[in-house]
Scaffold this motif. Structure first.
Motif, short mmCIF file in Angstrom:
data_model
loop_
_atom_site.label_atom_id
_atom_site.label_comp_id
_atom_site.label_asym_id
_atom_site.label_seq_id
_atom_site.Cartn_x
_atom_site.Cartn_y
_atom_site.Cartn_z
N GLN A 20 -7.84 -26.09 -46.40
CA GLN A 20 -8.60 -26.97 -47.27
C GLN A 20 -8.89 -28.31 -46.61
O GLN A 20 -8.02 -28.91 -45.98
CB GLN A 20 -7.80 -27.19 -48.56
CG GLN A 20 -8.52 -28.03 -49.60
CD GLN A 20 -7.77 -28.04 -50.91
OE1 GLN A 20 -7.49 -26.99 -51.48
NE2 GLN A 20 -7.42 -29.23 -51.37
N ILE A 52 -12.44 -27.79 -54.92
CA ILE A 52 -13.87 -28.07 -55.12
C ILE A 52 -14.06 -29.45 -55.76
O ILE A 52 -14.81 -30.28 -55.25
CB ILE A 52 -14.53 -26.98 -55.99
CG1 ILE A 52 -14.46 -25.61 -55.29
CG2 ILE A 52 -15.98 -27.36 -56.30
CD1 ILE A 52 -14.99 -24.48 -56.13
N ASN A 53 -13.37 -29.67 -56.87
CA ASN A 53 -13.50 -30.93 -57.59
C ASN A 53 -12.36 -31.87 -57.20
O ASN A 53 -11.19 -31.53 -57.36
CB ASN A 53 -13.48 -30.67 -59.10
CG ASN A 53 -14.65 -29.80 -59.53
OD1 ASN A 53 -15.79 -30.23 -59.48
ND2 ASN A 53 -14.36 -28.58 -59.95
N ASN A 107 -17.64 -33.55 -55.73
CA ASN A 107 -17.73 -32.10 -55.73
C ASN A 107 -17.99 -31.64 -54.30
O ASN A 107 -19.04 -31.96 -53.72
CB ASN A 107 -18.86 -31.63 -56.65
CG ASN A 107 -18.89 -30.12 -56.79
OD1 ASN A 107 -19.07 -29.39 -55.82
ND2 ASN A 107 -18.73 -29.65 -58.02
N ALA A 108 -17.04 -30.91 -53.72
CA ALA A 108 -17.13 -30.51 -52.31
C ALA A 108 -18.20 -29.47 -52.07
O ALA A 108 -18.59 -29.23 -50.92
CB ALA A 108 -15.77 -29.99 -51.84
N THR A 109 -18.70 -28.84 -53.13
CA THR A 109 -19.75 -27.83 -52.97
C THR A 109 -21.14 -28.46 -53.04
O THR A 109 -22.00 -28.22 -52.19
CB THR A 109 -19.62 -26.75 -54.07
OG1 THR A 109 -18.35 -26.12 -53.96
CG2 THR A 109 -20.72 -25.69 -53.91
N THR A 110 -21.37 -29.29 -54.06
CA THR A 110 -22.68 -29.92 -54.23
C THR A 110 -22.78 -31.27 -53.55
O THR A 110 -23.87 -31.81 -53.40
CB THR A 110 -22.97 -30.11 -55.73
OG1 THR A 110 -21.99 -31.02 -56.28
CG2 THR A 110 -22.89 -28.78 -56.46
N HIS A 111 -21.61 -31.84 -53.17
CA HIS A 111 -21.52 -33.17 -52.58
C HIS A 111 -21.97 -34.28 -53.53
O HIS A 111 -22.38 -35.36 -53.09
CB HIS A 111 -22.33 -33.24 -51.27
CG HIS A 111 -21.83 -32.31 -50.22
ND1 HIS A 111 -22.64 -31.81 -49.20
CD2 HIS A 111 -20.59 -31.76 -50.02
CE1 HIS A 111 -21.93 -31.01 -48.44
NE2 HIS A 111 -20.68 -30.97 -48.89
#
Length: 384
Positions: A20, A52-53, A107-111
């Motif tokens: 991670q 993710i969050n 948010n690590a996915t959407t930044h």
């Protein structure tokens, strides 16, 4: 089999946790409580329940109002080069002075990046300030440190702060930039931050008329927010010729391990004639984009030149393999570049060069009637 399957699931989850990424908030001291813009600061690492969050909560922060907002970014793995979001700084406006709790979210996915500030009490300012001087290592012994203990100023009345540096070797025709830093914070409001020659703006610069050893005295008035400097020569000093080095964006052009590296000796310029320096890069694969660069003295940013204080910009219209020639006239501080494709076809636009313009070795513009050694399009030539 069920136990083996459960063990495999647990092992897979553990490996996933080990891989991670770490996400850290880097920004202004006022909204973090730590030194400004330090991605390696583990105290600002964000926590996540699901990878993710991510969130980070800061409490008990005494913050002064700043409607334009305090800047911050979310940095991946404590390294700017790994990734930083958003591309431009995120801004957290503070409407009024007070004590605050701030919750940063990412948010690590959407930044997606956000921050929420909640006022929890009234503002209580520091009883006294800590003032530092930050700037060129040649002047202060350490390069642009906001809170170097050896550069901390002293005061007798809490209003006038002083710092004296002895045995400082200073050369003529050399700018020595510096700022006054309050409470170890580069940026701030209501006086807290970096005090330069335009209030909270640019750097001060110290020049001397004679090369030598100096005692330099810095003074900052916290009430008027005015800073001054004086230099008294105490001895003689000899200086060798300066080393001029190119630093800029694009590793394909400047090489090395990082961009804007003034310590990369592979980009040291060669002295061709008195006051005339050159660096040639051959068979360089360049992308169709803008490349920015400056020339700096003695592998540091204490003295650097570009296009009237700004970066030089080299615009490559078509990707390809090029020969690149950088030239620098040290007396006039004129930097130029010439880019030619392998076939000899010039396909470059320069931000501050005119192919019809010629300069003498002192950097002065000359007309077509000039006779002698001249510089045109970054190349040295003899005009007869």
């Amino acid at each position: 089999m069920k136990k083996i399957f459960t063990l495999l699931v647990m092992l897979t989850a553990a490996l996933g946790m080990q891989a991670q990424d770490t996400w850290t908030v880097a920004g202004e001291k006022a909204i973090l409580g730590t030194e400004s813009w330090k991605p390696a600061e583990t105290a600002n690492d964000m926590a996540s329940p699901d990878g993710i969050n991510y969130t980070l909560t800061k409490t008990g922060l005494m913050i002064t109002a700043k409607e334009s907002g305090y800047g911050y970014k979310i940095v991946k793995n404590h390294d700017w080069d790994e990734g930083a979001y958003p591309a431009d700084n995120a801004l957290l406006p503070i409407a009024e002075d007070g004590e605050y709790t701030i919750v940063f979210s990412f948010n690590a996915t959407t930044h997606d990046v956000s921050a929420e500030a909640t006022k929890t009490g009234e503002y209580v300012g520091p009883a006294t300030s800590d003032w530092f001087v930050a700037g060129s290592a040649d002047l202060l012994g350490v390069e642009w440190s906001a809170d170097a203990e050896g550069n901390k100023m002293t005061t007798e009345d809490g209003k006038i702060y002083k710092l004296e540096k002895t045995g400082v070797a200073l050369n003529v025709d050399t700018p020595y930039p510096f700022k006054f830093i309050q409470n170890g914070s580069w940026l701030g409001n209501k006086g807290e931050g970096a005090l330069g020659d335009t209030g909270m703006g640019g750097n001060f610069e110290l020049y001397v008329d004679d090369p030598g050893i100096y005692t330099v005295t810095f003074t900052a008035n916290e009430e008027t927010m005015i800073g001054t400097v004086s230099a008294v020569k105490t001895g003689d000093a000899e200086f060798g010729e300066k080393t001029w080095t190119l630093a800029g964006s694009g590793l394909e052009l400047f090489g090395g391990e990082k961009e804007w590296d003034p310590e990369n000796t592979a980009n040291d310029m060669t002295k061709v004639d008195e006051g005339y320096y050159e660096l040639v890069k051959r068979n360089v694969n360049l992308e169709a984009k803008d490349y920015k660069f400056k020339v700096c003295a003695n592998h540091g940013w204490g003295e650097a030149y570009g296009d009237n204080g700004n970066d030089m910009v080299l615009t490559v219209e078509n990707a390809g393999t090029y020969n690149v020639t950088f030239t620098f006239l040290s007396e006039s501080k004129t930097l130029s570049v010439d880019l030619v494709i392998a076939t000899g076809i010039n396909t470059v636009k320069l931000s501050n060069a005119d192919s019809a313009v010629m300069f003498n070795l002192q950097g002065q513009r000359v007309t077509s009637s000039f006779r002698g050694i001249a510089i045109k399009n970054g190349r040295k030539m003899i005009v007869k």
